[in-house]
Design a protein around this motif. Structure first.
Motif, PDB file in Angstrom:
ATOM      1  N   LEU A 889      63.592 -30.949  28.409  1.00  0.00           N
ATOM      2  CA  LEU A 889      64.787 -31.426  27.879  1.00  0.00           C
ATOM      3  C   LEU A 889      64.854 -32.084  26.451  1.00  0.00           C
ATOM      4  O   LEU A 889      63.775 -32.674  26.288  1.00  0.00           O
ATOM      5  CB  LEU A 889      65.250 -32.786  28.703  1.00  0.00           C
ATOM      6  CG  LEU A 889      66.504 -33.511  28.317  1.00  0.00           C
ATOM      7  CD1 LEU A 889      67.467 -32.802  28.710  1.00  0.00           C
ATOM      8  CD2 LEU A 889      66.435 -35.072  29.185  1.00  0.00           C
ATOM      9  N   HIS A 900      70.932 -26.812  27.283  1.00  0.00           N
ATOM     10  CA  HIS A 900      70.155 -26.761  28.963  1.00  0.00           C
ATOM     11  C   HIS A 900      69.908 -25.445  28.972  1.00  0.00           C
ATOM     12  O   HIS A 900      70.714 -24.380  29.084  1.00  0.00           O
ATOM     13  CB  HIS A 900      71.143 -27.188  29.619  1.00  0.00           C
ATOM     14  CG  HIS A 900      70.795 -27.248  31.144  1.00  0.00           C
ATOM     15  ND1 HIS A 900      71.536 -27.319  32.424  1.00  0.00           N
ATOM     16  CD2 HIS A 900      69.471 -26.925  31.763  1.00  0.00           C
ATOM     17  CE1 HIS A 900      70.869 -27.049  33.487  1.00  0.00           C
ATOM     18  NE2 HIS A 900      69.724 -26.739  32.913  1.00  0.00           N
ATOM     19  N   LEU A 933      67.984 -28.903  27.893  1.00  0.00           N
ATOM     20  CA  LEU A 933      67.250 -28.793  29.028  1.00  0.00           C
ATOM     21  C   LEU A 933      66.824 -27.385  29.219  1.00  0.00           C
ATOM     22  O   LEU A 933      67.725 -26.580  29.364  1.00  0.00           O
ATOM     23  CB  LEU A 933      68.065 -29.409  29.941  1.00  0.00           C
ATOM     24  CG  LEU A 933      67.223 -29.291  31.449  1.00  0.00           C
ATOM     25  CD1 LEU A 933      66.093 -30.291  31.160  1.00  0.00           C
ATOM     26  CD2 LEU A 933      68.388 -30.051  32.312  1.00  0.00           C
TER      27      LEU A 933
END
Length: 966
Positions: A889, A900, A933
């Motif tokens: 992350l 992400h 992430l």
């Protein structure tokens, strides 16, 4: 009822009763009764042509003798013969005798049933009523089997008189309570509902309304126009049904009570009329009384309290809730004790609503005064319940102080309950833990005899888990032990805390090691065996903490009173501790007697004990999940207001809040925002999965609840094996029959279920164990199907069991070099995916870490070169193989974006399919900045690994975050 002629006076019965009353002694009475019994027996045996009048007279005499307390063993057949008479008085006496003297298992039941059938089919309303009354009075299962199908037909027949319909409705209610499995309404249900909407005869409606709501169809919801007509009418409009200037009070109360069995109407017009009804009732309650008679005020108040109960049940109209609270506040100082009691009881429930909680708090001084000055102990207990329910962070110290003050003079019958409540409130709303420690020790001092083990266990757990309070706790308990007389529970707490943390106050000469030991040992001979055993353990801990006390303590352990103690446990401890302190080196001793590690996260046992004591209808305050699992067990600071207490019955003592629904991610997205906290929406019409995703990161809670059934769950997992404990709670007073559960698993899972008994009593809770084995990776969760009959109607419930792939996650530690070496090996296009999204709330580092740990991974510290980043690693345990996963992350505060990334091997359509039903969950709530992430598997990747990261990081429901795709 037919008029009774002068000839029906039964002069012989009057003379017999007069003779009995004139008897001067018990012996004379028995002599007269025996003489009369002999005469009656001879008449029944000798005169075969006895007329109906004589039979009636003699049966009446037998009934009177029975009511005087004497056994009657004859005359039953003569009473049955009276049922075939066409005279009302003779038939009435026959039914009366049978209702009072005939046992439900009597051999005459079949003959009686035949006579009743003849009367029910006679269409004579008087005879029909007599027969229905007899069925209701006897209420045997045989009668239910014989007439359960006939009575509904009489009830809905168009040519049946209103008086007979009333009797039929009440008789049906009696049979349903006695044998609910035999009363199957079936085709009659809709016609009974039609009678409810027929306003031509309110007396029939009043008799039908008490029928259990389960006899009505599930989609039935009583319409409010009729109720509005009643409550808004003047006393002159419904003269036949007006009671002391209150129109139809009994019918109004029953209508309001029936509405509480159903959810709020979805139709806006219907809901508006219902709100108008409730407002009218509240307005009428404020009007000056039209009579000074107590019956007038009782009728008005009965309707008012039922209306307030309905307002609380709906819990959706803030204005009505506040008005109800203000109305109840006027009753708190009423001169009538019953009204004060009911007002306190209703306000306890109002305190649980977010709309009325603040309004309830405005009456805190009145409630405190009631707690101190009320003469009736039951009213004082309701006042204590209300204080407990209205407590929050703003008034916790005041309420706890008042409850402690009252505890010194409280009735002995409620002291244990008061102690539990004070302990729960002190734990939940502790502003700082020094106040919590002071409160619990003060509680032990005031009511030590009523402090259960759960209370002092809990304070030990919290002190051990909180480094910042250990020194203060040691100092405080040391001072408390100096009192000339202190309770044994105080000695237990003192021995445990000083044995663990006495070194934190040993620098003060007034609390030197030897002083601490002498203080504890001075209480030793006054304590019970379990407490002495605990003190011996504290002594050996002292040897490790304070070597200078070794000789003194060894001398105590070596004394005859210890090594030759008559109690085996104390003797064994003394011998073993003496030997350990003599032969073990300092290092070994330090290892064996090291400080207790923090206790694992767990639910408070105090709350469970309070629920057990109060029963299923108890008012309870639930410890918040974050507080219970984090703050009180040593993790994180406090923040935010506590949730308001809930009065509803909760069979497990575990309260779960239903998640809010959010928008479904697009089908083309490989990743969804794992940082959001929006809840899921249902994925299929037939399967209830509203609570499924709430259990992604927790194992305990309420899985499902409706008006009939509550299902709680507790689960535990180890490697590729899991065990679930399901708790089925019957929320009604009626049995569930033919109760059956089945579990269907996908091929990747294997389950074994222990079957239950087919009968679940009303108000009971049963437990079922389900064993789960993970064979390989899976996407679909097991389905639980529950079938049972309630009131003859078949109930069918299908639920998703909260078994997700992360339940079989095992945290894995690794060094920075290993992490990035494995990370770089996974660089194929199909092994990585990425998402950029923006969160909607401020970032909380501790909450973020807690969620990553809640996923089941290990949070790797000092691995990433950027200290702002978070990296995690874990292994999925299955029977076929073990599969690892890496997570990264990356916050980017300047760009204010989250990115992400994730890796997959092949077949991306699996993820697309899952994304269609998975909502945005977990981290978006507590994060305000943008983050990256990244997920990568470091072995052969399961396709569902991505699903784990998407759905399994739950905290609390919040609006869905906006998602940006890379």
């Amino acid at each position: 009822m037919p008029a009774v002629s002068k000839g029906d006076g039964m002069r012989g019965l009057a003379v017999f009763i007069s003779d009995i009353r004139n008897c001067k002694s018990k012996e004379a009475e028995i002599k007269r009764i025996n003489k009369e019994l002999a005469n009656i027996r001879s008449k029944f045996k000798g005169d075969k042509a006895l007329d109906g009048y004589s039979k009636k007279k003699y049966v009446c005499k037998l009934l009177f003798i029975f009511l005087l307390g004497h056994d009657i063993d004859f005359g039953h057949m003569e009473a049955v013969n009276l049922l075939s008479s066409n005279k009302y008085t003779e038939k009435q006496i026959g039914y009366l005798f049978i209702s009072v003297l005939v046992n439900s298992n009597s051999e005459l039941i079949r003959l009686i049933n035949n006579a009743i059938k003849n009367d029910l089919s006679s269409r004579n309303p008087t005879f029909m009523c007599l027969a229905l009354h007899c069925i209701a009075n006897v209420g045997s299962r045989e009668m239910a089997e014989a007439f359960a199908g006939e009575i509904p037909r009489i009830l809905v027949a168009g040519d049946t008189m209103d008086s007979v319909k009333q009797s039929a409705a009440l008789c049906l209610l009696r049979l349903y309570k006695a044998s609910p499995d035999l009363v199957l309404m079936g085709e009659w249900t809709s016609r009974v509902v039609h009678l409810l909407n027929d306003q031509s005869c309110m007396s029939v409606q009043r008799s039908i309304l008490p029928l259990p709501h389960c006899l009505y169809p599930l989609d039935f919801n009583p319409s409010p126009p009729f109720l509005l007509q009643i409550v808004s009418s003047a006393s002159t409009d419904l003269q036949d049904y007006t009671y002391y200037f209150v129109p139809a009070p009994w019918l109004s109360c029953k209508l309001l009570r029936l509405l509480q069995c159903y959810p709020p109407p979805e139709d806006g017009a219907v809901k508006g009329r219902l709100v108008e009804c409730l407002e009218t009732i509240l307005n009428k309650a404020q009007e000056p009384p039209k009579s000074k008679k107590v019956q007038h005020s009782n009728a008005k108040n009965a309707i008012l309290f039922e209306a307030i109960s309905l307002i609380i049940h709906y819990d959706s109209e803030p204005n009505l809730l506040v008005r109800a609270c203000n109305q109840l506040g006027q009753f708190l100082q009423h001169r009538e004790t019953n009204l004060r009691y009911l007002a306190l009881e209703s306000m306890c429930t109002l305190a649980s609503s977010e709309f009325s909680h603040e309004a309830v708090k405005t009456h805190i001084e009145t409630v405190i005064n009631a707690l101190k000055t009320e003469r009736d102990v039951s009213v004082r207990q309701r006042a204590a319940d209300l204080l407990y329910a209205m407590c929050d962070r703003s008034n916790a110290k005041q309420i706890v102080a008042e409850m402690l003050s009252y505890l010194e003079t409280a009735d002995y019958s409620i002291r244990e309950e008061m102690v539990l409540k004070v302990a729960i409130l002190a734990e939940k709303y502790a502003v700082d833990y020094s106040w919590y420690v002071d409160t619990i020790l003060n509680l032990i001092r005031i009511a030590g005899d009523y402090v259960s083990e759960e209370v002092w266990y809990r304070v030990i757990q919290i002190v051990i888990n909180r480094d910042d309070v250990q020194g203060y706790a040691a100092k405080t308990v040391f001072e408390a032990l100096q009192a000339p007389a202190c309770h044994e529970n105080m000695v237990k707490v003192g021995g445990y805390i000083l044995g663990e943390f006495g070194n934190l106050i040993a620098g003060d000469p007034r609390s030197s090691p030897l002083v601490q030991f002498n203080l504890l040992h001075s209480k030793f001979h006054l304590c019970s065996v379990p407490t002495r055993a605990l003190l011996l353990s504290a002594y050996i801990k002292f040897i490790n903490l304070f070597p200078e006390t070794k000789a003194t303590i060894q001398e105590v352990l070596r004394s005859d009173s210890q090594i030759r103690n008559s109690d085996v446990e104390l003797q064994q401890r003394a011998v073993e501790y003496l030997k350990l302190s003599s032969i073990a080196s300092t290092d070994v001793l330090a290892t064996v007697l090291e400080e207790m590690p923090p206790f694992p996260e767990r639910e408070s046992s105090i709350l469970a004990k309070l629920k057990k004591k109060k029963g299923p209808g108890a008012v309870s305050v639930e410890l918040e999940d974050g507080k219970e699992r984090g703050e009180l067990n040593g993790g994180g600071d406090r923040g935010g207001d506590a949730s308001t207490p809930s009065p509803s019955a909760d069979l497990l003592g575990l309260r779960s809040t239903a998640p809010a629904s959010g928008a479904t991610p697009s089908a083309g997205s490989l990743l969804v925002d794992v940082f959001s906290e929006a809840g899921p929406s249902a994925t299929s019409a037939g399967v209830n999965d509203d609570g499924f995703l709430r259990f992604v990161c927790k194992n305990n809670g309420v899985l499902f609840e409706n008006q009939l059934l509550q299902i709680g769950i507790k689960s535990e997992y180890r490697q590729n094996l899991g065990r679930m404990y399901l708790f089925y709670g019957n929320k009604t007073s009626v049995q569930f029959v033919s109760f059956n559960t089945t579990v269907s698993c996908p091929g990747e899972l294997q389950s074994h279920i222990l079957q239950l008994e087919p009968l679940v009593e009303g108000g009971a809770q049963v437990q079922q164990v389900i064993n789960i084995e993970c064979l390989t990776d899976f996407i679909d969760a097991p389905l639980l199907n529950i079938k049972f009959r309630y009131g003859g109607a078949l109930q069918n419930i299908s639920l998703k069991l909260p078994v997700t792939i992360n339940k079989f996650f095992q945290p894995t530690e690794m060094a920075a070099a290993d992490f990035f070496q494995r990370w770089k090996q996974l660089s194929q296009p199909q092994q990585e995916a990425q998402k950029i999204f923006k969160a909607s709330h401020g970032m909380d580092t501790e909450v973020l870490k807690a969620k990553l740990l809640g996923l089941g991974t290990a949070l790797l510290e000092n691995v990433d070169p950027n200290p702002e980043n978070y990296v995690c690693a874990g292994v999925i345990q299955t029977k076929a193989q073990q599969v690892g996963c890496l997570l990264r992350l990356e916050p980017n505060a300047q760009a204010q974006v989250h990115t992400h990334k994730s890796a997959v091997n092949s077949n991306l359509q699996v993820f697309t399919q899952m994304f269609n039903v998975i909502q945005v969950w977990a981290f978006a709530g507590p994060l305000n900045d943008f983050h990256i992430l990244v997920l990568k598997p470091f072995q052969h990747c399961f396709l569902c690994m991505l699903v784990v990261i998407i759905v399994l990081l739950e905290h609390k429901s919040s609006p869905q975050s906006k998602i940006f795709h890379s």
